[in-house]
Write an enzyme that holds these catalytic residues in place. Structure first.
Site, PDB file in Angstrom:
ATOM      1  CG  HIS A 290     -13.914 -27.571  35.210  1.00 43.77           C
ATOM      2  ND1 HIS A 290     -15.161 -27.191  35.641  1.00 43.77           N
ATOM      3  CD2 HIS A 290     -13.026 -27.082  36.116  1.00 43.77           C
ATOM      4  CE1 HIS A 290     -15.035 -26.498  36.769  1.00 43.77           C
ATOM      5  NE2 HIS A 290     -13.752 -26.418  37.077  1.00 43.77           N
TER       6      HIS A 290
ATOM      7  CG  HIS B 251     -18.684 -23.870  36.324  1.00 40.37           C
ATOM      8  ND1 HIS B 251     -19.157 -24.788  37.240  1.00 40.37           N
ATOM      9  CD2 HIS B 251     -17.919 -24.570  35.457  1.00 40.37           C
ATOM     10  CE1 HIS B 251     -18.679 -26.001  36.928  1.00 40.37           C
ATOM     11  NE2 HIS B 251     -17.928 -25.877  35.850  1.00 40.37           N
TER      12      HIS B 251
ATOM     13  CG  HIS C  91     -22.526 -31.554  32.505  1.00 45.45           C
ATOM     14  ND1 HIS C  91     -21.800 -32.700  32.697  1.00 45.45           N
ATOM     15  CD2 HIS C  91     -21.655 -30.524  32.658  1.00 45.45           C
ATOM     16  CE1 HIS C  91     -20.531 -32.391  32.960  1.00 45.45           C
ATOM     17  NE2 HIS C  91     -20.413 -31.068  32.938  1.00 45.45           N
TER      18      HIS C  91
ATOM     19  CG  ASP D 142     -16.123 -32.197  32.850  1.00 45.13           C
ATOM     20  OD1 ASP D 142     -15.476 -31.164  33.084  1.00 45.13           O
ATOM     21  OD2 ASP D 142     -17.327 -32.305  33.146  1.00 45.13           O
ATOM     22  CG  HIS D 143     -16.212 -28.810  29.748  1.00 44.54           C
ATOM     23  ND1 HIS D 143     -17.387 -28.425  29.140  1.00 44.54           N
ATOM     24  CD2 HIS D 143     -16.567 -29.271  30.966  1.00 44.54           C
ATOM     25  CE1 HIS D 143     -18.397 -28.631  29.958  1.00 44.54           C
ATOM     26  NE2 HIS D 143     -17.930 -29.142  31.087  1.00 44.54           N
TER      27      HIS D 143
ATOM     28  CG  HIS E 181     -15.402 -24.410  31.889  1.00 43.48           C
ATOM     29  ND1 HIS E 181     -16.350 -24.932  31.036  1.00 43.48           N
ATOM     30  CD2 HIS E 181     -15.424 -25.214  32.984  1.00 43.48           C
ATOM     31  CE1 HIS E 181     -16.924 -25.968  31.600  1.00 43.48           C
ATOM     32  NE2 HIS E 181     -16.381 -26.182  32.771  1.00 43.48           N
TER      33      HIS E 181
ATOM     34  CG  ASP F 126     -19.991 -27.254  32.911  1.00 40.24           C
ATOM     35  OD1 ASP F 126     -20.656 -27.708  31.964  1.00 40.24           O
ATOM     36  OD2 ASP F 126     -19.095 -27.910  33.492  1.00 40.24           O
TER      37      ASP F 126
HETATM   38 ZN   LIG Z   1     -17.070 -27.372  34.514  1.00 39.10          ZN
END
Ligand SMILES: [Zn+2]
Length: 255
Positions: free
Chosen positions: A58, A114, A171, A60-61, A56, A133
């Site tokens: 985001h 998400h 995570h 942080d990915h 996805h 996530d």
């Molecule tokens: Zn995420």
């Protein structure tokens, strides 16, 4: 030959994973939270990066994609619905599409909630699933772009995988998730067993990931919204499972 994996921490509490095909030497990074830890993992394993499989959009990915792509000329595979929000996408994929990493083959499951276009990569032969996530060990992602009903349907898709499927999530939240889960099902013996297992892993500075679908089905309250005891525990006996799920998610957000 079966797939090999290498798990490592990125950023604060993100997981990076490399997936390696010993037959062809192909190696995928599942998401790319940041470039440096992925490079370190490639150095440690001696593997050569051929693909990045993005779950996805985001940051942080995806933050490590530009640097990794420039250095390794790797292919970037990403969800069709989010391709415009992810850098340097080569292949956009949808539900049921097949993606190969060397001789390993993944099937795409669309698991929105998400984010609106979130996907999971399932490797049926190797019984591996990379779920980003959407599902965490004893938890799930926040419902940010979708609805609780959509997220519940996504979790049902993952719950339908064979019990022995190993689940790699984005995570390390397991300990906090267990603390919350015991407020919903304090007497769930499988949850208490997972709690004991996780305490040992944490004490030994080991990751709590991967778990299996079987473990999650037995102990993760977010996959158990259609269990009568769980509905009862949140005061919603007889209500549709997605409403029970929504209530559990709302309680977790407040916890
Ligand atoms: Zn995420």
């Amino acid at each position: 030959m079966s797939a090999q994996t290498h798990l490592f921490l990125c950023l604060k509490d993100n997981y990076g994973v490399l997936l390696h095909d010993p037959e062809t030497g192909a190696t995928a990074s599942i998401d790319a939270p940041e470039a440096a830890p992925v490079e370190a993992a490639l150095q440690a394993t001696g593997w050569r990066l051929s693909d990045i499989l993005v779950t996805h959009h985001h940051h942080d990915h995806t933050g490590g994609i530009p640097e990794l792509k420039q250095r390794h000329r790797c292919r970037v595979v990403a969800p069709h619905g989010e391709a415009a929000r992810i850098p340097l996408v080569d292949v956009a994929v949808r539900e049921s599409d097949k993606v190969r990493v060397g001789s390993l083959e993944a099937r795409i499951l669309e698991t929105p909630g998400h984010t609106s276009g979130h996907i999971s990569y399932v490797f049926p032969t190797d019984k591996l699933a990379f779920v980003g996530d959407t599902l965490f060990s004893i938890g799930c992602g926040r419902v940010i772009e979708g609805t609780p009903e959509m997220m519940w349907q996504s979790l049902l898709k993952l719950r339908g995988l064979p019990d022995e499927t190993r689940i790699y999530c984005g995570h390390e939240y397991t300990r906090a998730n267990i603390r919350f889960a015991t407020t919903i099902e304090p007497d769930n013996a499988m949850l208490r067993a997972r709690e004991a297992e996780v305490e040992k892993l944490v004490a030994a500075h080991k990751p709590t990931v991967p778990s299996t679908i079987g473990q999650e089905k037995a102990a993760n309250p977010f996959l158990r919204a259609d269990v009568p005891e769980v509905a009862n525990a949140v005061g919603l006996a007889g209500r549709p499972p997605w409403q029970v799920f929504a209530e559990i998610r709302a309680r977790k957000n407040r916890s």
